[in-house]
Each structure stands twice: as structure tokens, then as C-alpha cells.
Design an enzyme around this catalytic site. Sequence first.
Site, PDB file in Angstrom:
ATOM      1  N   HIS A 205       0.802  -1.220   0.000  1.00 21.15           N
ATOM      2  CA  HIS A 205       0.000   0.000   0.000  1.00 21.15           C
ATOM      3  C   HIS A 205       0.836   1.272   0.000  1.00 21.15           C
ATOM      4  CE1 HIS A 205       0.901  -0.069   4.279  1.00 21.15           C
ATOM      5  NE2 HIS A 205       0.532   1.191   4.325  1.00 21.15           N
TER       6      HIS A 205
HETATM    7  C1  UD1 Z   1      -2.064   5.538   5.976  1.00 21.17           C
HETATM    8  C2  UD1 Z   1      -0.730   5.997   6.554  1.00 21.17           C
HETATM    9  C3  UD1 Z   1       0.293   4.887   6.428  1.00 21.17           C
HETATM   10  C4  UD1 Z   1      -0.220   3.585   7.003  1.00 21.17           C
HETATM   11  C5  UD1 Z   1      -1.553   3.254   6.361  1.00 21.17           C
HETATM   12  C6  UD1 Z   1      -2.140   1.995   6.938  1.00 21.17           C
HETATM   13  C7  UD1 Z   1      -0.256   8.386   6.299  1.00 21.17           C
HETATM   14  C8  UD1 Z   1       0.560   9.372   5.570  1.00 21.17           C
HETATM   15  N1  UD1 Z   1      -0.204   7.136   5.826  1.00 21.17           N
HETATM   16  O1  UD1 Z   1      -1.882   5.351   4.594  1.00 21.17           O
HETATM   17  O2  UD1 Z   1       1.469   5.254   7.116  1.00 21.17           O
HETATM   18  O3  UD1 Z   1       0.713   2.567   6.755  1.00 21.17           O
HETATM   19  O4  UD1 Z   1      -2.458   4.335   6.603  1.00 21.17           O
HETATM   20  O5  UD1 Z   1      -3.322   1.637   6.323  1.00 21.17           O
HETATM   21  O6  UD1 Z   1      -0.900   8.727   7.258  1.00 21.17           O
HETATM   22  N2  UD1 Z   1      -9.319   4.977   2.063  1.00 21.17           N
HETATM   23  C9  UD1 Z   1     -10.524   4.303   2.063  1.00 21.17           C
HETATM   24  N3  UD1 Z   1     -11.058   3.973   3.274  1.00 21.17           N
HETATM   25  C10 UD1 Z   1     -10.480   4.293   4.453  1.00 21.17           C
HETATM   26  C11 UD1 Z   1      -9.278   4.990   4.432  1.00 21.17           C
HETATM   27  C12 UD1 Z   1      -8.702   5.324   3.241  1.00 21.17           C
HETATM   28  O7  UD1 Z   1     -11.076   3.994   1.023  1.00 21.17           O
HETATM   29  O8  UD1 Z   1     -11.042   3.955   5.509  1.00 21.17           O
HETATM   30  C13 UD1 Z   1      -8.717   5.325   0.773  1.00 21.17           C
HETATM   31  C14 UD1 Z   1      -9.003   6.758   0.372  1.00 21.17           C
HETATM   32  O9  UD1 Z   1      -9.195   6.820  -1.006  1.00 21.17           O
HETATM   33  C15 UD1 Z   1      -7.724   7.483   0.706  1.00 21.17           C
HETATM   34  C16 UD1 Z   1      -6.673   6.404   0.513  1.00 21.17           C
HETATM   35  O10 UD1 Z   1      -7.307   5.178   0.881  1.00 21.17           O
HETATM   36  O11 UD1 Z   1      -7.513   8.612  -0.072  1.00 21.17           O
HETATM   37  C17 UD1 Z   1      -5.455   6.599   1.332  1.00 21.17           C
HETATM   38  O12 UD1 Z   1      -5.803   6.783   2.711  1.00 21.17           O
HETATM   39  P1  UD1 Z   1      -4.836   7.667   3.648  1.00 21.17           P
HETATM   40  O13 UD1 Z   1      -5.330   7.659   5.044  1.00 21.17           O
HETATM   41  O14 UD1 Z   1      -4.571   8.988   3.029  1.00 21.17           O
HETATM   42  O15 UD1 Z   1      -3.449   6.906   3.570  1.00 21.17           O
HETATM   43  P2  UD1 Z   1      -3.120   5.344   3.609  1.00 21.17           P
HETATM   44  O16 UD1 Z   1      -2.604   4.946   2.283  1.00 21.17           O
HETATM   45  O17 UD1 Z   1      -4.248   4.551   4.185  1.00 21.17           O
END
Ligand code: UD1
Length: 372
Positions: A205
Site C-alpha cells: 500500500h
Molecule cells: C495511511 C498511513 C500509512 C499507514 C496506512 C495503513 C499516512 C501518511 N499514511 O496510509 O502510514 O501505513 O495508513 O493503512 O498517514 N481509504 C478508504 N477507506 C479508508 C481509508 C482510506 O477507502 O477507511 C482510501 C481513500 O481513497 C484514501 C486512501 O485510501 O484517499 C489513502 O488513505 P490515507 O489515510 O490517506 O493513507 P493510507 O494509504 O491509508
Amino acid sequence: MKVLAVVGARPNLMKMAPLIRAMRSHPDISPVLVHTGQHYDDKMSQVFFDELEIPRPDVFLGVGSGSHAEQTAKVMVACERVLLERRPDVVLLVGDVNSTLACAVAAAKVCVPIAHVEAGLRSFDRTMPEEVNRLVTDALSDLLFTTSPDADENLTREGIPPERIFFVGNVMIDTLLSCRDRAAKLGTPGRYGLTTGGYAVLTLHRPSNVDVPSMFARLLDAMTVIQRDLAILFPAHPRTVQRLAKLDLEERLADAPGLCIIEPLGYLEFLDLMMHARLVMTDSGGIQEETTILGVPCLTLRENTERPITISRGTNRLVGTNPERIVAAVRNILTEPRAVAHLPDLWDGHAAERVVAALHTEWCGADSPRTR
Ligand code: UD1
């Protein structure tokens, strides 16, 4: 002593669960749990509350997704409001996600002391968003709780006075050890038609691996080769699923029947899958630590790690993202005798108790900041 404990994203939850438990059983500490809402899907958040028996958050900020600046700013604004309303004695932060950074900045500006659990980890790669989060959070923290001696060295090199650094062990491993027996009985591999030792688990991821289509495609090419020898189960993060949709996956995976992509799993099922796997391939930080404790070989598909102790003491190997190297590393594991892991010091299931004892002594002891 009022402690404002913050969670936001999935990996925060397994770290905070034992801390909340230890604080709730301490007579002088009353935790206030704040969920920023960085992760909001049930499979990324609620399932962990249920399985790890984390109480309902006292405050839910509901910030959701966004660019780094948007997400961080939304958490800062909402967190500042909560800090001013609740007036905690200390803010307790875990890990390195955007919510961690945002709450550290908000707390520092309203002069609430910060305790950071899992401080001092460094990949020395500032293109990684988490590295920026770690550097800023640690620079602003008053008490820094570390998982390994290398983290203490990093903090000391950055000028943090030794009396603010506490080597306590690993709270994520507290959770693993307390859940291991329950998870082992679930029979998760069988539900996917797999047998113990007969499959690999894959997670990907990191933006550097999945956001660049050519890089993600190269990694999937490696998986299509590996699945000929070993079935691969790939619970995919929502970010990864979005990126997968952009690659012409059907064509790419048509001749890869051994690669099975599934939705994200709960904590217990995923732990069950890891502990019975032949090997794990990942770009996650926490999984490098969990496989070390489980004694399962781990190939980290990155060029660096902020958790070098999982290589020097554990079962982790840093193999990078070159497909030939990844395939060769898997073949080595399949033919070599299994390496024995030497467990890192203090990864013993009692880290959260040490954190809470130190917090209490620092804030309520004779030499606390209040009386100093
Ligand atoms: C975040 C953390 C990362 C961690 C990871 C674990 C940061 C910078 N990154 O990354 O260190 O390893 O979480 O999972 O904080 N999304 C969903 N549902 C959710 C959450 C996210 O669909 O419940 C999708 C959204 O499109 C979002 C994308 O995932 O834009 C990324 O989510 P985000 O929280 O920005 O970062 P992660 O890649 O999850």
C-alpha cells in the site's frame, strides 16, 4: 491525570489498544480517546475496535481522506478545538501517520505536553510521508517511547536529551501476543482453500509502490511468476484497490490463478493467515515486526526500512522492488532451512504497562513537570 489518546489510521489501533487498557486499569489516569477518522471504512477501523475491545472513542473528528496538507490541516483544526475544550495533561500519540503529525503540531502550539509511542524510527528517506511525520512528531515530543536501541541512537543524534527517551519495547507486539492463541484457532487459511505452510501473504500500500503504475505493474509481474510455485493471498488496502482498477488487471492476472486478491481482513484473521504462511511479502512497517515475533520469513518490498532490528534480530529481508530479486528471494526461502529469529529485547507483551508507568511517574511523581 487526563490523557488525550489519539488514533486515526488502522495501524494506530493495534498500538493504542493495550495502552488504553493499561491506562483504564490505572487508578490515577483517565484516558480520553479521540478518533480523527483518517480511516473510516469498517474494514479499516471498526473491526479493530470490536476485535481488540477498544472502547468507543469519546470524540470522533470525522476528517476522512484528502491530500496530505488537507488531511493534516483538518486534523489540526479539529484537534486544537478538542485540546482547548478538554484541557488534557498530556497527549498520547502512536506511530507515524498524518493524524499523529497533525495532533503533535496542534498540541505543541497550545502547550500541551506530548508523549510519542514508537518514537525514533528512521528510514532516512524523506520521500516517504511517514518519515516526515516521524521527524516532526519526535522533534515536538516531550516523552519519547522507543521500541529498539537504534531508535534511541537516532533520537540522541538528533539532540533529544536522554532523560526524555524511554526504551519500553513494542506495544504492537503486546497486542499480537495477547491475540495469538485466539487467532490461531480461526482456521482462516482453510477458508481460502489454503493449507499451513502452503501459501504466501502479500500486502502492498505504500505510495512509492502502488501509486506509480509502472512500479505496481512490475511488482505484480513478480507475483505472477511466484504464484506458479506458491499460492499468494493478497488482502488489498483501499488505496491499492483504487490503483489496481487503473491497471488492466484482468489481462495481467488471467494466467495467475494462484494469486488471489481479497478485501482487507480483520486483525485476528490476518494474524492467523500470517502465522500459518510459508512467507510474507510486504511494504508495511508493522508486518515486518509481527513476522519477526511469529518466526515467519518476511520479504520487505522496499529499498529501506525504519525497522532495522527486524533484519538484524528477526526474519525480515529487504529485497527492494526489482522483480528478479523478489523471485530469487522467494526461491531461496523455499529451498533454505528456516532461519531462527532472536526476539528483540522487551518485545515481551508488557510495553504498554511500561509506557503508562513512565507517564504516571513523569506527570505525578515528585520530579514531575508540574512541580519542577
Ligand atoms: C495511511 C498511513 C500509512 C499507514 C496506512 C495503513 C499516512 C501518511 N499514511 O496510509 O502510514 O501505513 O495508513 O493503512 O498517514 N481509504 C478508504 N477507506 C479508508 C481509508 C482510506 O477507502 O477507511 C482510501 C481513500 O481513497 C484514501 C486512501 O485510501 O484517499 C489513502 O488513505 P490515507 O489515510 O490517506 O493513507 P493510507 O494509504 O491509508
